[in-house]
Design a protein around this motif. Sequence first.
Motif, mmCIF file in Angstrom:
data_model
loop_
_atom_site.group_PDB
_atom_site.id
_atom_site.type_symbol
_atom_site.label_atom_id
_atom_site.label_comp_id
_atom_site.label_asym_id
_atom_site.label_seq_id
_atom_site.Cartn_x
_atom_site.Cartn_y
_atom_site.Cartn_z
ATOM 1 N N GLU A 95 -3.010 -11.028 -16.206
ATOM 2 C CA GLU A 95 -4.306 -11.374 -16.018
ATOM 3 C C GLU A 95 -4.444 -12.146 -14.785
ATOM 4 O OE1 GLU A 95 -7.490 -14.106 -18.136
ATOM 5 O OE2 GLU A 95 -6.233 -12.967 -19.623
ATOM 6 N N LYS A 96 -3.498 -12.959 -14.557
ATOM 7 C CA LYS A 96 -3.661 -13.753 -13.152
ATOM 8 C C LYS A 96 -3.225 -12.694 -12.051
ATOM 9 C CE LYS A 96 -3.277 -17.390 -10.415
ATOM 10 N NZ LYS A 96 -4.368 -18.528 -10.450
ATOM 11 N N ALA A 97 -2.551 -11.856 -12.133
ATOM 12 C CA ALA A 97 -2.384 -10.783 -10.908
ATOM 13 C C ALA A 97 -3.634 -9.993 -10.769
ATOM 14 C CB ALA A 97 -1.028 -10.063 -11.383
ATOM 15 N N SER A 98 -4.128 -9.503 -11.771
ATOM 16 C CA SER A 98 -5.343 -8.691 -11.850
ATOM 17 C C SER A 98 -6.558 -9.266 -11.061
ATOM 18 C CB SER A 98 -5.991 -8.242 -13.042
ATOM 19 O OG SER A 98 -5.130 -7.377 -13.769
ATOM 20 N N ASP A 99 -6.743 -10.873 -11.557
ATOM 21 C CA ASP A 99 -7.675 -11.368 -10.858
ATOM 22 C C ASP A 99 -7.464 -11.831 -9.342
ATOM 23 O OD1 ASP A 99 -10.054 -13.359 -11.419
ATOM 24 O OD2 ASP A 99 -8.522 -15.026 -11.054
ATOM 25 N N MET A 100 -6.366 -11.955 -9.013
ATOM 26 C CA MET A 100 -5.981 -12.235 -7.671
ATOM 27 C C MET A 100 -6.276 -10.783 -6.902
ATOM 28 S SD MET A 100 -2.753 -14.810 -7.695
ATOM 29 C CE MET A 100 -2.701 -15.480 -6.249
ATOM 30 N N ARG A 101 -5.890 -9.715 -7.412
ATOM 31 C CA ARG A 101 -5.842 -8.553 -6.708
ATOM 32 C C ARG A 101 -7.403 -8.293 -6.728
ATOM 33 N NH1 ARG A 101 -3.491 -5.426 -10.193
ATOM 34 N NH2 ARG A 101 -5.427 -5.129 -11.520
ATOM 35 N N ASP A 102 -8.225 -8.299 -7.676
ATOM 36 C CA ASP A 102 -9.682 -8.181 -7.649
ATOM 37 C C ASP A 102 -10.562 -8.867 -6.564
ATOM 38 O OD1 ASP A 102 -9.180 -6.331 -9.772
ATOM 39 O OD2 ASP A 102 -10.200 -7.503 -11.068
ATOM 40 N N ILE A 153 0.819 -1.237 0.022
ATOM 41 C CA ILE A 153 0.005 -0.012 -0.022
ATOM 42 C C ILE A 153 0.929 1.140 0.035
ATOM 43 C CG2 ILE A 153 -1.700 1.382 1.318
ATOM 44 C CD1 ILE A 153 -2.720 -1.349 2.444
ATOM 45 N N ASN A 154 2.034 1.268 0.763
ATOM 46 C CA ASN A 154 2.593 2.304 0.634
ATOM 47 C C ASN A 154 3.751 2.570 -0.566
ATOM 48 O OD1 ASN A 154 2.127 2.862 3.462
ATOM 49 N ND2 ASN A 154 3.709 1.571 4.319
ATOM 50 N N SER A 155 4.324 1.865 -1.045
ATOM 51 C CA SER A 155 4.999 2.043 -2.322
ATOM 52 C C SER A 155 4.065 1.991 -3.527
ATOM 53 C CB SER A 155 6.120 0.851 -2.307
ATOM 54 O OG SER A 155 5.768 -0.397 -2.580
ATOM 55 N N LYS A 156 2.967 1.224 -3.287
ATOM 56 C CA LYS A 156 2.080 1.125 -4.637
ATOM 57 C C LYS A 156 2.528 0.056 -5.566
ATOM 58 C CE LYS A 156 -0.820 4.501 -3.446
ATOM 59 N NZ LYS A 156 -0.951 4.176 -1.971
ATOM 60 N N GLN A 157 3.341 -0.785 -5.212
ATOM 61 C CA GLN A 157 4.176 -1.780 -5.924
ATOM 62 C C GLN A 157 3.198 -3.287 -5.997
ATOM 63 O OE1 GLN A 157 8.148 -1.517 -4.463
ATOM 64 N NE2 GLN A 157 8.613 -1.603 -6.379
ATOM 65 N N GLU A 158 3.106 -3.931 -6.744
ATOM 66 C CA GLU A 158 2.588 -5.135 -6.670
ATOM 67 C C GLU A 158 3.536 -6.244 -7.405
ATOM 68 O OE1 GLU A 158 -1.084 -5.339 -8.882
ATOM 69 O OE2 GLU A 158 -0.569 -4.092 -10.461
ATOM 70 N N PHE A 159 3.458 -7.273 -6.794
ATOM 71 C CA PHE A 159 4.423 -8.494 -7.017
ATOM 72 C C PHE A 159 3.354 -9.828 -7.270
ATOM 73 C CE2 PHE A 159 6.016 -5.641 -4.181
ATOM 74 C CZ PHE A 159 7.411 -5.356 -4.650
ATOM 75 N N LEU A 160 3.964 -10.497 -8.379
ATOM 76 C CA LEU A 160 3.334 -11.902 -8.562
ATOM 77 C C LEU A 160 4.330 -12.817 -8.509
ATOM 78 C CD1 LEU A 160 0.690 -13.743 -8.874
ATOM 79 C CD2 LEU A 160 1.280 -13.349 -11.445
ATOM 80 N N TYR A 161 4.164 -13.885 -7.486
ATOM 81 C CA TYR A 161 5.445 -15.021 -7.492
ATOM 82 C C TYR A 161 4.760 -16.207 -7.905
ATOM 83 C CZ TYR A 161 7.627 -11.289 -4.753
ATOM 84 O OH TYR A 161 8.006 -10.075 -4.373
ATOM 85 N N LYS A 162 5.545 -17.221 -8.556
ATOM 86 C CA LYS A 162 5.101 -18.676 -8.490
ATOM 87 C C LYS A 162 5.819 -18.827 -6.972
ATOM 88 C CE LYS A 162 4.675 -22.416 -11.000
ATOM 89 N NZ LYS A 162 3.222 -22.763 -11.121
ATOM 90 N N ILE A 163 4.969 -19.839 -6.286
ATOM 91 C CA ILE A 163 5.282 -19.908 -4.947
ATOM 92 C C ILE A 163 6.732 -20.563 -4.862
ATOM 93 C CG2 ILE A 163 4.607 -21.304 -2.697
ATOM 94 C CD1 ILE A 163 1.720 -20.424 -3.340
ATOM 95 N N GLY A 164 7.713 -20.178 -3.938
ATOM 96 C CA GLY A 164 8.852 -20.990 -3.986
ATOM 97 C C GLY A 164 9.918 -20.286 -4.973
ATOM 98 N N ASN A 165 9.251 -19.359 -5.555
ATOM 99 C CA ASN A 165 10.399 -18.869 -6.700
ATOM 100 C C ASN A 165 10.310 -17.242 -6.222
ATOM 101 O OD1 ASN A 165 11.739 -17.366 -8.794
ATOM 102 N ND2 ASN A 165 10.830 -18.924 -10.233
ATOM 103 N N THR A 166 11.544 -16.370 -6.206
ATOM 104 C CA THR A 166 11.373 -15.145 -5.561
ATOM 105 C C THR A 166 11.500 -14.161 -6.843
ATOM 106 O OG1 THR A 166 13.900 -15.009 -5.629
ATOM 107 C CG2 THR A 166 12.657 -15.644 -3.832
ATOM 108 N N GLU A 167 11.414 -14.601 -8.216
ATOM 109 C CA GLU A 167 11.019 -13.686 -9.168
ATOM 110 C C GLU A 167 9.832 -13.187 -9.576
ATOM 111 O OE1 GLU A 167 11.375 -13.820 -14.302
ATOM 112 O OE2 GLU A 167 12.085 -15.365 -12.964
ATOM 113 N N ASN A 168 9.853 -11.776 -9.499
ATOM 114 C CA ASN A 168 8.400 -11.177 -9.795
ATOM 115 C C ASN A 168 7.986 -11.355 -11.047
ATOM 116 O OD1 ASN A 168 6.301 -9.583 -9.951
ATOM 117 N ND2 ASN A 168 7.158 -7.556 -9.292
ATOM 118 N N ILE A 169 7.023 -12.188 -11.409
ATOM 119 C CA ILE A 169 6.529 -12.482 -12.743
ATOM 120 C C ILE A 169 5.201 -11.780 -13.207
ATOM 121 C CG2 ILE A 169 7.695 -14.636 -12.548
ATOM 122 C CD1 ILE A 169 4.885 -15.926 -11.962
ATOM 123 N N ILE A 170 4.900 -10.774 -12.643
ATOM 124 C CA ILE A 170 3.577 -9.869 -12.829
ATOM 125 C C ILE A 170 3.569 -9.399 -14.066
ATOM 126 C CG2 ILE A 170 4.364 -7.542 -12.123
ATOM 127 C CD1 ILE A 170 1.535 -7.616 -10.405
#
Length: 176
Positions: A148-155, A126-143
């Motif tokens: 589409e997946k990130a938007s669905d989860m955020r919504d 909320i503070n930085s207004k950044q969003e991230f999407l990770y494949k669980i166990g991987n640290t790469e932000n794949i947003i």
Amino acid sequence: AIAYADDALKEFFEKAKETSWGKNSVFVFVADHGSPRINPSYDMAYFYNRIPCYIYSEAFKDKAKKYDVIGGQIDLFPTIMGMLQLDYVNNTLGVDLLEQQRKYIYFVSDEHLGCADKDYFYCYNINSKQEFLYKIGNTENIIDQNREKASDMRDYAVNMMKINNTAVKEKWINAE
């Protein structure tokens, strides 16, 4: 400490099985948080919000099964009532996880909004207004590759927060 806790629980269950109340009880073991120490470098402590739940009853022992489902503490009441096969009115936001599968579960922590399914973890700061999407166990932000997946989860997470906030407000208004 862990070995002591294991032994104490084992002894407790062995003694409880010998009593009428033990034979007629449902035991629910659930943590309020997991361990942040096993968290990969995510912006929000995902594993702090991933916890096991153990439900035991002599009445269920013939139907013992491990379930790998997405759920939250809000789902405990309807799930246990479903297991007991008792009529009840569900006026919570929880679902019976043995009858209805959740698409996602959401959670908040300080300045973070998180949402997860079995494979992905979405996080919004909320503070930085950044969003991230990770494949669980991987640290790469794949947003960027999975908008589409990130938007669905955020919504989903935002809508659940709105529903929860409305329910809380209505409870307090009706209590006055």
